[in-house]
Design a protein around this motif. Structure first.
Motif, PDB file in Angstrom:
ATOM      1  N   PRO A   1       3.877  -2.128   8.194  1.00  0.00           N
ATOM      2  CA  PRO A   1       4.333  -2.945   7.060  1.00  0.00           C
ATOM      3  C   PRO A   1       3.727  -4.344   7.128  1.00  0.00           C
ATOM      4  O   PRO A   1       3.526  -4.899   8.212  1.00  0.00           O
ATOM      5  N   SER A   2       3.419  -4.914   5.978  1.00  0.00           N
ATOM      6  CA  SER A   2       2.882  -6.266   5.898  1.00  0.00           C
ATOM      7  C   SER A   2       3.593  -6.993   4.763  1.00  0.00           C
ATOM      8  O   SER A   2       3.221  -6.862   3.595  1.00  0.00           O
ATOM      9  N   GLY A   3       4.639  -7.721   5.119  1.00  0.00           N
ATOM     10  CA  GLY A   3       5.451  -8.378   4.104  1.00  0.00           C
ATOM     11  C   GLY A   3       6.167  -7.341   3.259  1.00  0.00           C
ATOM     12  O   GLY A   3       6.821  -6.431   3.778  1.00  0.00           O
ATOM     13  N   ASP A   4       6.021  -7.453   1.939  1.00  0.00           N
ATOM     14  CA  ASP A   4       6.631  -6.468   1.053  1.00  0.00           C
ATOM     15  C   ASP A   4       5.666  -5.344   0.699  1.00  0.00           C
ATOM     16  O   ASP A   4       5.944  -4.531  -0.184  1.00  0.00           O
ATOM     17  N   GLN A   5       4.520  -5.292   1.393  1.00  0.00           N
ATOM     18  CA  GLN A   5       3.533  -4.243   1.172  1.00  0.00           C
ATOM     19  C   GLN A   5       3.363  -3.418   2.443  1.00  0.00           C
ATOM     20  O   GLN A   5       3.784  -3.817   3.526  1.00  0.00           O
ATOM     21  N   ASN A   6       2.725  -2.282   2.288  1.00  0.00           N
ATOM     22  CA  ASN A   6       2.410  -1.430   3.433  1.00  0.00           C
ATOM     23  C   ASN A   6       0.899  -1.257   3.543  1.00  0.00           C
ATOM     24  O   ASN A   6       0.197  -1.184   2.523  1.00  0.00           O
ATOM     25  N   LYS A   7       0.408  -1.191   4.766  1.00  0.00           N
ATOM     26  CA  LYS A   7      -1.000  -0.955   5.011  1.00  0.00           C
ATOM     27  C   LYS A   7      -1.218   0.519   5.349  1.00  0.00           C
ATOM     28  O   LYS A   7      -0.428   1.123   6.085  1.00  0.00           O
ATOM     29  N   TYR A   8      -2.309   1.073   4.802  1.00  0.00           N
ATOM     30  CA  TYR A   8      -2.594   2.491   4.990  1.00  0.00           C
ATOM     31  C   TYR A   8      -4.003   2.670   5.541  1.00  0.00           C
ATOM     32  O   TYR A   8      -4.852   1.780   5.459  1.00  0.00           O
ATOM     33  N   SER A   9      -4.244   3.845   6.115  1.00  0.00           N
ATOM     34  CA  SER A   9      -5.569   4.183   6.630  1.00  0.00           C
ATOM     35  C   SER A   9      -5.746   5.690   6.588  1.00  0.00           C
ATOM     36  O   SER A   9      -4.815   6.435   6.251  1.00  0.00           O
ATOM     37  N   THR A  10      -6.950   6.138   6.946  1.00  0.00           N
ATOM     38  CA  THR A  10      -7.252   7.573   7.026  1.00  0.00           C
ATOM     39  C   THR A  10      -7.749   7.888   8.420  1.00  0.00           C
ATOM     40  O   THR A  10      -8.628   7.191   8.945  1.00  0.00           O
ATOM     41  N   TYR A  11      -7.202   8.916   9.026  1.00  0.00           N
ATOM     42  CA  TYR A  11      -7.569   9.293  10.395  1.00  0.00           C
ATOM     43  C   TYR A  11      -9.046   9.658  10.455  1.00  0.00           C
ATOM     44  O   TYR A  11      -9.568  10.371   9.579  1.00  0.00           O
TER      45      TYR A  11
END
Length: 349
Positions: free
Chosen positions: A248-258
């Protein structure tokens, strides 16, 4: 005494070879239909094998047992010594505690700098409160390890930030997709010194938060994702059409791909079908999120994985996470080969 003794080696074993030869010698008698003679030959040698060892033991061995059995007793003692590791060189030194001894702060600086003052239970509860970030993050264990920091070896406390999908919100946990395609991994570790606190009484953290903030020149963390751990759930699917939650980053979420090679490919219909049958989950076949590069990870709990891959080893029940020189997170566990048997050795039973 464990193992063969004088009678076993000198009488019983030769008689068994004679019994085998007698059985082979009786074959022509059977072939020529002389069954009685064949039975007499085999039974005679069988009775001899039962009776003769007892007679030799009573008449010859017992009256001279110490001298006759000496080589076998010595072999038994030597094997027992080797089996229990008693043949290794060791030095016993008397130690008398004294309250009058003084500690040299300069000479014993390394020792004093590495005395652990944090209680692991209090420490784990504290970092859970200040570093969990979200309710679904957990710190299942804290391990003590040593790293070179500023050119000196330093004892630290290290806790992996794992994800527990059972703690997801009710709305998120009801979806079949979320715990298998999105919330696939934990993220980062918390590292602190074993004997220092901040002015507020909190641990002096060397690595904290997500993304990881490294505050010591002795560390780097290039791959903070934790797909295998001590509180993970099975299975998960990676490199799919859905991005995976990182942190989580503040009120946002960080995503990635394996982008790794863990797990096994499930891009083909045959592999999907096999996975669906194995897990008893038909959604694996019908979901549209799996691609040709998708992979499935199973047995992600470290202890379960070790037992599954090498169940013949006796594993230490406490695996621990290590930060490698190139910044990767690797699980370490000690495995031992053990046995209750050793040739000619006494046992614990």
């Amino acid at each position: 005494m464990t193992g063969a003794d004088y009678v076993d080696e000198k009488v019983t074993l030769p008689l068994r070879w004679l019994l085998i030869l007698a059985a082979l010698a009786a074959l022509p008698l059977v072939w020529t239909l002389r069954y009685k003679k064949a039975i007499v030959v085999v039974v005679g040698f069988f009775i001899l094998q039962i009776a003769l060892p007892g007679v030799v033991r009573a008449v010859y061995v017992r009256p001279n047992e110490i001298s006759i059995e000496r080589p076998y007793i010595e072999r038994h003692i030597q094997a027992t010594t080797v089996a229990f590791g008693l043949n290794r060189s060791a030095t016993e030194r008397p130690f008398t505690a004294s309250g009058k001894e003084k500690v040299d702060a300069v000479q014993d600086a390394t020792l004093l700098d590495n005395i652990r003052l944090w209680d692991l239970r209090a420490y784990n509860a504290t970092i859970t409160q200040i570093q969990a970030l979200r309710p679904y993050y957990t710190f299942p264990d804290t391990d003590v390890d040593r790293y070179f920091i500023n050119g000196r070896i330093k004892q630290v406390l290290l806790s992996p930030r794992e994800i527990d999908v059972n703690q997801l919100s009710a709305e998120a946990s009801q979806s079949w997709i979320n715990p298998r395609f999105i919330y696939t991994h934990g993220f980062g570790v918390v590292v602190s010194e074993v004997n220092k606190i901040t002015p507020d009484g909190l641990p002096n953290l060397l690595i904290e938060n997500a993304p990881p903030e490294v505050k010591s020149p002795g560390f780097q963390l290039t791959r903070p994702e934790i797909y295998y751990g001590e509180s993970t759930q099975d299975p998960v699917f990676v490199h799919t059409a859905r991005e995976e939650f990182d942190y989580p980053s503040g009120d946002q979420n960080k995503y990635s791909t394996y982008s790794g090679t863990g797990g096994f490919p499930v891009g083909s219909l045959m592999m999907r079908t096999a996975a669906a049958i194995s897990q008893g989950e038909p959604n694996i076949i019908f979901t549209g999120y799996l691609t040709g590069q998708s992979r499935m990870m199973i047995h992600r709990n470290v202890k379960e994985r070790l037992a599954h891959l090498a169940g013949f080893l006796h594993w230490d029940p406490d695996p621990y996470l290590v930060i490698t020189d190139n910044g990767r997170l690797v699980w370490m566990a000690d495995g031992y080969t053990t046995s209750l048997s050793h040739p000619y050795s006494a046992t614990l039973l």
